[in-house]
Design a protein around this motif. Structure first.
Motif, short mmCIF file in Angstrom:
data_model
loop_
_atom_site.label_atom_id
_atom_site.label_comp_id
_atom_site.label_asym_id
_atom_site.label_seq_id
_atom_site.Cartn_x
_atom_site.Cartn_y
_atom_site.Cartn_z
N LYS A 1 -8.12 -8.76 -1.64
CA LYS A 1 -8.97 -7.51 -1.44
C LYS A 1 -9.59 -7.62 0.11
O LYS A 1 -9.86 -6.78 0.91
N GLU B 1 1.94 1.94 -3.52
CA GLU B 1 0.75 1.92 -4.36
C GLU B 1 0.33 3.73 -3.98
O GLU B 1 -0.11 4.39 -4.85
N LEU C 1 -6.61 1.92 5.20
CA LEU C 1 -5.46 1.32 4.77
C LEU C 1 -4.45 2.50 4.53
O LEU C 1 -3.39 2.52 5.20
N ILE D 1 -7.62 -6.66 3.05
CA ILE D 1 -7.65 -5.37 3.35
C ILE D 1 -8.67 -4.86 3.81
O ILE D 1 -8.41 -4.08 4.90
N TYR D 2 -9.74 -5.29 3.62
CA TYR D 2 -11.06 -4.93 4.42
C TYR D 2 -11.16 -5.34 5.69
O TYR D 2 -11.46 -4.73 6.41
N ALA E 1 0.86 -1.15 -0.02
CA ALA E 1 0.11 0.07 0.05
C ALA E 1 0.90 1.25 -0.03
O ALA E 1 0.61 2.25 -0.70
N SER F 1 -11.12 -0.27 5.09
CA SER F 1 -11.56 0.65 3.88
C SER F 1 -10.15 0.78 3.19
O SER F 1 -9.01 0.81 3.98
N LYS F 2 -10.29 1.16 1.96
CA LYS F 2 -9.03 1.83 1.51
C LYS F 2 -8.43 2.98 2.14
O LYS F 2 -7.24 3.05 2.27
N ASP F 3 -9.42 3.86 2.53
CA ASP F 3 -9.07 5.14 3.53
C ASP F 3 -8.44 4.59 4.55
O ASP F 3 -7.28 5.08 5.28
N ARG G 1 -5.25 1.66 -6.19
CA ARG G 1 -6.27 0.31 -6.15
C ARG G 1 -5.93 -0.62 -5.63
O ARG G 1 -4.92 -1.17 -5.63
N VAL G 2 -7.24 -1.02 -4.74
CA VAL G 2 -7.04 -2.17 -3.69
C VAL G 2 -6.55 -3.69 -4.12
O VAL G 2 -5.74 -4.40 -3.82
#
Length: 188
Positions: free
Chosen positions: A41, A19, A54, A44-45, A16, A50-52, A29-30
């Motif tokens: 993915k 990225e 992370l 990650i969750y 991450a 969430s992506k935020d 992009r996850v």
């Protein structure tokens, strides 16, 4: 099992960082992060929500590392600036990540406590040294800290158009320019 989970989490954070440094929060992009981390993915969750979440975990980890690796020494502010420079040279993804943070999160989140605490401690140390007559007081402690931090980041934050002008300037010379500039600032 716990070691596997921690190893997966670390791989996700490492992937991450790369990225987010390259693409920012919106462009990251996850699926690419998961593939680079040899994960998926769902992990990650699971770990970050969430992506935020992370991004927040990556940014917090960078802040913790930066604060612990580079304590301020008011008796050697040129050396402090040189260590900041060294950190940026060793890990250019860090200032890129900070730039994305500034661009994509302006005032939208609570300030990170580790950064606030670190900045307060640094400005307090500078203010004490100024009060003791050990540092000039032409600039306030926050102003002086800001000038030093920006001098240290001169080379990595300049526009790409500046790069050809200094392409033949060695790393050692760039570092020395930072040291000399902070030394001159303190002599004023």
């Amino acid at each position: 099992m716990a070691r596997d989970a921690e190893a997966t989490r670390k791989r996700l954070l490492t992937a991450a960082l790369d990225e987010f440094a390259a693409y920012g929060i919106a462009g990251a992009r996850v699926d690419r992060i998961a593939a680079a981390a040899q994960s998926n993915k769902a992990q990650i969750y699971h770990y970050f929500g969430s992506k935020d979440g992370l991004f927040d975990a990556v940014f917090n980890e960078i802040c913790v590392r930066s604060v612990s690796e580079n304590p301020i020494d008011t008796a050697d502010l040129p050396g402090y600036a040189a260590r900041i420079f060294d950190g940026y040279e060793a890990r250019p993804e860090v200032p890129r990540l900070v730039t994305w943070y500034r661009l994509e999160r302006p005032g939208s989140r609570d300030p990170l406590e580790i950064v606030v605490t670190s900045l307060r401690a640094k400005t307090d140390a500078i203010a004490r040294a100024q009060a003791a007559g050990e540092l000039p007081s032409r600039f306030t402690a926050p102003e002086l800290l800001g000038l030093i931090m920006h001098m240290a980041s001169l080379w990595i934050t300049a526009t790409p158009e500046y790069d050809p002008l200094v392409a033949d300037v060695s790393r050692a010379r760039r570092r020395q320019v930072v040291v000399d500039a902070v030394t001159a600032l303190l002599a004023a």
